[in-house]
Design a protein around this motif. Structure first.
Motif, short mmCIF file in Angstrom:
data_model
loop_
_atom_site.label_atom_id
_atom_site.label_comp_id
_atom_site.label_asym_id
_atom_site.label_seq_id
_atom_site.Cartn_x
_atom_site.Cartn_y
_atom_site.Cartn_z
N PRO A 1 40.51 43.69 40.06
CA PRO A 1 41.30 44.19 38.93
C PRO A 1 42.76 43.83 39.06
N GLY A 2 43.39 43.60 37.91
CA GLY A 2 44.80 43.27 37.88
C GLY A 2 45.66 44.51 37.95
N ALA A 3 46.76 44.51 37.21
CA ALA A 3 47.72 45.61 37.28
C ALA A 3 47.07 46.92 36.85
N THR B 1 40.96 42.19 29.18
CA THR B 1 40.82 42.49 30.61
C THR B 1 41.77 41.59 31.37
N GLU B 2 42.14 42.05 32.56
CA GLU B 2 43.06 41.30 33.40
C GLU B 2 42.54 41.34 34.83
N TYR B 3 42.29 40.15 35.40
CA TYR B 3 41.72 40.07 36.74
C TYR B 3 42.42 39.01 37.56
N LYS B 4 42.54 39.29 38.85
CA LYS B 4 42.96 38.29 39.81
C LYS B 4 41.70 37.64 40.38
N GLU B 5 41.74 36.32 40.50
CA GLU B 5 40.57 35.57 40.95
C GLU B 5 40.82 34.94 42.31
N LEU B 6 39.88 35.15 43.21
CA LEU B 6 39.92 34.52 44.53
C LEU B 6 38.79 33.51 44.61
#
Length: 221
Positions: free
Chosen positions: A67-69, A77-82
């Motif tokens: 999840p992002g901020a 939706t806002e996500y950080k991707e690894l």
């Protein structure tokens, strides 16, 4: 996708005229591709219940969405991707409370972390890109993916990728502007492919997630 980028997206229900409208707006069809995604979690869906989504894409590798901020709400939706496996392993261990595995590959920690396949399906995708009129050409274009899963579900996604949280509001403005141009109703939402898959084929797991994520629509994709 490079590690640490932030994906901001909005899903919608594509119609028969969506691609024609994209062409009218100056969109370019980048490619059409077919791929299989396989999702992994614990039997209790510990990752998904924590809003983390682990996927292996055929011929592409592993990806973990986090999840992002905090406080993000609305139709997007806002996500950080690894995508780097050591980073994914470290995050998995953090979320699942495991220590000292000493492995750098995702495959090596599936067993120790109790992760197993929970969904697998094939998607046909038409990937478009578009720069909104009046936007600096040096800025990254918006992407529009039109997907049809092999279990008969179709969904579209307008996506912007940014480097910093400060860029998210501007990305959202562009996403909502393009969505409106595509004729997407202002309050329309569409579930992710994985969520529909669970609803149809693993209803107990779907209900489990609905209880946890009742205030927002999980992404899954």
């Amino acid at each position: 996708m490079a590690q640490g980028l932030i994906e901001v997206e909005r899903k919608f229900v594509p119609g028969p005229g969506t691609e024609e409208r994209l062409q009218e707006l100056g969109g370019t069809l980048e490619h059409q591709v077919t791929f299989r995604d396989t999702y992994y979690d614990t039997p209790e869906l510990s990752l998904m219940q924590a809003d983390h989504w682990l996927r292996q894409r055929e011929d592409s590798g592993w990806e973990l969405k986090s999840p992002g901020a905090s406080g993000v709400s609305g139709l997007h939706t806002e996500y950080k991707e690894l995508t780097a496996e050591p980073a994914i392993v470290a995050k998995l261990c953090e979320v699942l409370g495991a220590e000292g595995l000493g492995a750098c590959s995702v495959a090596a920690v599936l067993g120790p972390l109790g992760l197993q396949e929970v969904a697998s399906f094939v998607t046909k995708r038409s990937a478009w890109k578009l720069v909104l009129s009046g936007v600096d050409e040096e800025e990254r274009p918006l992407r529009v993916d039109l997907d049809t899963a092999d279990f008969g579900y179709a969904v579209g996604e307008v996506e912007a990728v940014v480097h910093e949280e400060a860029e998210v509001p501007t990305a959202l403005e562009k996403i909502h502007s393009l969505s409106s141009m595509l004729g997407v109703p202002a309050q329309e939402t569409a579930p992710a492919k994985l969520i529909v898959y669970l609803q149809r084929f693993r209803p107990h797991d779907y209900q489990r997630l609905q209880g946890v994520n009742s205030s927002r629509e999980p992404t899954g994709d």
